[in-house]
Design a protein around this motif. Sequence first.
Motif: not given
Length: 123
Positions: A53-55, A40-41, A30-31, A17-20
Amino acid sequence: MVVRVAQYTLDVVDLDLMAGFWAAALGYAVDAGGDGSAKLHPPDDRVGAPTVWLQGSGTPKHGKNRLHLDVVADGDPADEVSRLIGLGARPADVGQRSDEGFTVLADPEGNEFCVLHSSPHRR
């Protein structure tokens, strides 16, 4: 010597959800890692822009952020606020008066961020 902001790190519960959301909001790629995290680049034409960076975290956010992102729209700020709400953001009240030069929103997991009405850079 000085330091520069290279990356913004955010603990998240729902990585997909958050990466999207943040990828669409920022126009980033997104990687996804295999460990419950994702990087996310920025696009190649945004030289010097920080990565995100989503952790994965097993706990939801509590209270107001002590650090948050300020973003600026490429176009009309009101249009950008509407676009972000369409992506899943929502208006947030952190005590602002509503006459400031920004609009406060929260991402789908409640992390506040501001859409600035003009660039914060020196002219």
